[in-house]
Design an enzyme around this catalytic site. Structure first.
Site, PDB file in Angstrom:
ATOM      1  N   SER A  90     -23.824  18.544 -11.784  1.00  0.00           N
ATOM      2  CA  SER A  90     -22.573  18.815 -11.075  1.00  0.00           C
ATOM      3  C   SER A  90     -21.385  18.009 -11.575  1.00  0.00           C
ATOM      4  O   SER A  90     -20.267  18.195 -11.096  1.00  0.00           O
ATOM      5  CB  SER A  90     -22.774  18.522  -9.592  1.00  0.00           C
ATOM      6  OG  SER A  90     -23.231  17.199  -9.442  1.00  0.00           O
ATOM      7  N   THR A 192     -19.941  17.055  -6.312  1.00  0.00           N
ATOM      8  CA  THR A 192     -18.840  16.270  -6.862  1.00  0.00           C
ATOM      9  C   THR A 192     -18.998  14.796  -6.511  1.00  0.00           C
ATOM     10  O   THR A 192     -19.384  14.463  -5.400  1.00  0.00           O
ATOM     11  CB  THR A 192     -17.525  16.782  -6.246  1.00  0.00           C
ATOM     12  OG1 THR A 192     -17.311  18.102  -6.700  1.00  0.00           O
ATOM     13  CG2 THR A 192     -16.343  15.906  -6.564  1.00  0.00           C
ATOM     14  N   THR A 210     -15.934  16.256 -11.355  1.00  0.00           N
ATOM     15  CA  THR A 210     -16.819  17.381 -11.051  1.00  0.00           C
ATOM     16  C   THR A 210     -16.860  18.398 -12.187  1.00  0.00           C
ATOM     17  O   THR A 210     -15.927  18.473 -12.992  1.00  0.00           O
ATOM     18  CB  THR A 210     -16.319  18.097  -9.772  1.00  0.00           C
ATOM     19  OG1 THR A 210     -17.299  19.031  -9.337  1.00  0.00           O
ATOM     20  CG2 THR A 210     -15.010  18.823  -9.992  1.00  0.00           C
ATOM     21  N   ARG A 220     -11.216  28.971 -13.093  1.00  0.00           N
ATOM     22  CA  ARG A 220     -11.157  28.467 -11.711  1.00  0.00           C
ATOM     23  C   ARG A 220     -11.066  26.931 -11.689  1.00  0.00           C
ATOM     24  O   ARG A 220     -11.791  26.236 -12.389  1.00  0.00           O
ATOM     25  CB  ARG A 220     -12.395  28.938 -10.949  1.00  0.00           C
ATOM     26  CG  ARG A 220     -12.441  28.514  -9.480  1.00  0.00           C
ATOM     27  CD  ARG A 220     -13.209  27.233  -9.284  1.00  0.00           C
ATOM     28  NE  ARG A 220     -13.383  26.909  -7.858  1.00  0.00           N
ATOM     29  CZ  ARG A 220     -13.818  25.737  -7.414  1.00  0.00           C
ATOM     30  NH1 ARG A 220     -14.123  24.787  -8.265  1.00  0.00           N
ATOM     31  NH2 ARG A 220     -13.952  25.508  -6.132  1.00  0.00           N
ATOM     32  N   VAL A 221     -10.176  26.428 -10.858  1.00  0.00           N
ATOM     33  CA  VAL A 221     -10.075  24.986 -10.614  1.00  0.00           C
ATOM     34  C   VAL A 221     -10.156  24.777  -9.104  1.00  0.00           C
ATOM     35  O   VAL A 221      -9.551  25.532  -8.342  1.00  0.00           O
ATOM     36  CB  VAL A 221      -8.746  24.415 -11.158  1.00  0.00           C
ATOM     37  CG1 VAL A 221      -8.566  22.953 -10.755  1.00  0.00           C
ATOM     38  CG2 VAL A 221      -8.684  24.554 -12.683  1.00  0.00           C
ATOM     39  N   GLY A 222     -10.907  23.775  -8.691  1.00  0.00           N
ATOM     40  CA  GLY A 222     -11.062  23.504  -7.260  1.00  0.00           C
ATOM     41  C   GLY A 222     -10.157  22.386  -6.780  1.00  0.00           C
ATOM     42  O   GLY A 222      -9.105  22.095  -7.358  1.00  0.00           O
ATOM     43  N   ASP A 223     -10.597  21.740  -5.728  1.00  0.00           N
ATOM     44  CA  ASP A 223      -9.801  20.680  -5.105  1.00  0.00           C
ATOM     45  C   ASP A 223      -9.861  19.348  -5.839  1.00  0.00           C
ATOM     46  O   ASP A 223      -8.943  18.534  -5.744  1.00  0.00           O
ATOM     47  CB  ASP A 223     -10.320  20.446  -3.680  1.00  0.00           C
ATOM     48  CG  ASP A 223     -11.776  19.957  -3.703  1.00  0.00           C
ATOM     49  OD1 ASP A 223     -12.606  20.617  -4.351  1.00  0.00           O
ATOM     50  OD2 ASP A 223     -12.076  18.914  -3.084  1.00  0.00           O
ATOM     51  N   THR A 243     -15.888  16.532  -1.165  1.00  0.00           N
ATOM     52  CA  THR A 243     -16.830  17.306  -1.957  1.00  0.00           C
ATOM     53  C   THR A 243     -17.073  18.612  -1.204  1.00  0.00           C
ATOM     54  O   THR A 243     -16.816  18.704  -0.006  1.00  0.00           O
ATOM     55  CB  THR A 243     -18.145  16.536  -2.172  1.00  0.00           C
ATOM     56  OG1 THR A 243     -19.036  17.341  -2.960  1.00  0.00           O
ATOM     57  CG2 THR A 243     -18.835  16.185  -0.866  1.00  0.00           C
ATOM     58  N   GLY A 244     -17.530  19.611  -1.920  1.00  0.00           N
ATOM     59  CA  GLY A 244     -17.802  20.884  -1.271  1.00  0.00           C
ATOM     60  C   GLY A 244     -16.895  21.986  -1.772  1.00  0.00           C
ATOM     61  O   GLY A 244     -16.278  21.855  -2.826  1.00  0.00           O
ATOM     62  N   GLY A 246     -14.147  23.786  -2.793  1.00  0.00           N
ATOM     63  CA  GLY A 246     -12.792  23.312  -3.055  1.00  0.00           C
ATOM     64  C   GLY A 246     -11.707  24.196  -2.496  1.00  0.00           C
ATOM     65  O   GLY A 246     -10.637  23.715  -2.107  1.00  0.00           O
TER      66      GLY A 246
HETATM   67  N1  ASP Z   1     -15.274  20.341  -4.766  1.00  0.00           N
HETATM   68  C1  ASP Z   1     -15.796  20.929  -5.983  1.00  0.00           C
HETATM   69  C2  ASP Z   1     -14.966  22.098  -6.371  1.00  0.00           C
HETATM   70  O1  ASP Z   1     -14.634  22.890  -5.510  1.00  0.00           O
HETATM   71  C3  ASP Z   1     -17.196  21.387  -5.889  1.00  0.00           C
HETATM   72  C4  ASP Z   1     -18.201  20.370  -5.539  1.00  0.00           C
HETATM   73  O2  ASP Z   1     -17.966  19.503  -4.686  1.00  0.00           O
HETATM   74  O3  ASP Z   1     -19.271  20.410  -6.124  1.00  0.00           O
HETATM   75  O4  ASP Z   1     -14.721  22.258  -7.534  1.00  0.00           O
END
Ligand code: ASP
Length: 333
Positions: A90, A192, A210, A220-223, A243-244, A246
């Site tokens: 991850s 993450t 992450t 794609r880009v997350g938080d 984490t989680g 995003g």
């Molecule tokens: N927060 C991360 C994202 O959305 C994913 C993760 O926590 O594994 O990119």
């Protein structure tokens, strides 16, 4: 410095500062930020806290603090441990790829002065947290993306390498057999590393790194690399990281929210819980995704809260490196 001496020194350095610090919440431009509360009780410093079970990473960060180095150095060193762990799927090398088989990494770092550096959609570079720090320290910008981030990393001396391990390639091949090319949203895919540290001087830094959502759409880009969403630090108040899934953290600017709730007087735990409740309030179906927040305030108090069962944190404080299962919202009772 030996561990015990280190803790004592941290404490003593606080005593020396009491005269200059009337209450919790000091000016972050002073030489030290170790706060005392109204009763003169010092903050329990230093502290390192991270999302998930990352003993080795928190141990490394603590070791750096023991050497008398900054929270920022500790964060970078701690995050690098997980980025270099090829078994972890991850973060960094070994991270699960996007649906096209490309490993793309996101990371950010924030220091005590509110400086921030970030890389998004970075490929072929194992240590995005260090590239993010270089963006912060060596460029006039705060965020570099994709090919530009990669070019900057190479010019800064980082080496390009293939980050898709055999284990992750096989997992991706298996996913392709059964999936319909939709991102899989379940808790196993969210690991993450978000990390917060306060050094013996009372200064706070944070980092987040992450490979993002497994089998995400290309681009794609997350938080995680986004200031205020995946990470926020205010040296007068505290820090938070996520984490989680995003997308949900981004829509509620979760980490900034938590720091602002702490500014209003909430404990780190109360603030993390309220940030989860904001997400719950906006979603009809909360069963299919996970979010976890961690936070620390200037007093060295920590908090953590998950949307689902299964969110774990690692905390290194008072010489002890410990895992804890987080309390969580979606209790099936
Ligand atoms: N927060 C991360 C994202 O959305 C994913 C993760 O926590 O594994 O990119």
């Amino acid at each position: 410095m030996k561990r015990r001496t280190f803790i004592q020194n941290a404490s003593l350095s606080g005593v020396g500062l009491v005269a200059g610090a009337a209450a919790i919440g000091c000016n972050n431009k002073t030489e030290s930020n170790v706060p005392v509360d109204a009763a003169g009780k010092e903050a329990v410093l230093p502290v390192v806290i991270a999302t998930w079970n990352v003993h080795d990473a928190t141990a490394k960060a603590w070791e750096v603090l023991e050497e008398g180095r900054s929270a920022l150095d500790a964060i970078e060193a701690g995050c690098r441990v997980e980025e270099a762990n090829a078994e972890g799927q991850s973060v960094g090398i070994g991270g699960l790829p996007d649906r096209d088989g490309n490993v793309t990494l996101d990371a950010c770092i924030m220091d005590k002065d509110g400086n921030y550096g970030s890389v998004v959609y970075l490929q072929d570079i194992k240590h995005p947290i260090s590239v993010a720090r270089k963006v912060m320290e060596d460029t006039p910008h705060v965020m570099l993306a994709g090919a530009g981030a990669r070019q900057f990393a190479l010019e800064s001396g980082f080496e390009a390498e293939d980050l898709l391990t055999e284990k992750s390639r096989k997992a991706w091949e298996k996913w392709k057999e059964t999936s319909e090319y939709k991102p899989i949203i379940n808790i196993e895919n969210h690991d993450t590393i978000g990390m917060l540290a306060i050094d013996a001087n009372g200064d706070i830094a944070g980092g987040c790194t992450t490979s993002g959502l497994a089998y995400k759409m290309a681009g794609r880009v997350g938080d995680s690399p986004i200031i205020g969403a995946g990470l926020f630090v205010d040296n007068e108040i505290g820090g938070a990281t996520a984490t989680g899934l995003g997308e949900e953290v981004l829509k509620t600017v979760g980490s900034f929210l938590i720091v602002e709730l702490m500014r209003q007087g909430k404990s780190p735990q109360q603030a993390c819980k309220e940030a989860i409740q904001r997400i719950v309030a906006k979603n009809d179906n909360i069963d299919n995704f996970q979010i976890g927040y961690i936070a620390v305030n200037k007093k060295g108090e920590v908090g953590y809260y998950g949307l689902q069962e299964g969110f774990w944190v690692t905390k290194y404080q008072e010489g002890k490196n410990e895992n804890s299962a987080s309390d969580y919202y979606n209790k099936k009772s």
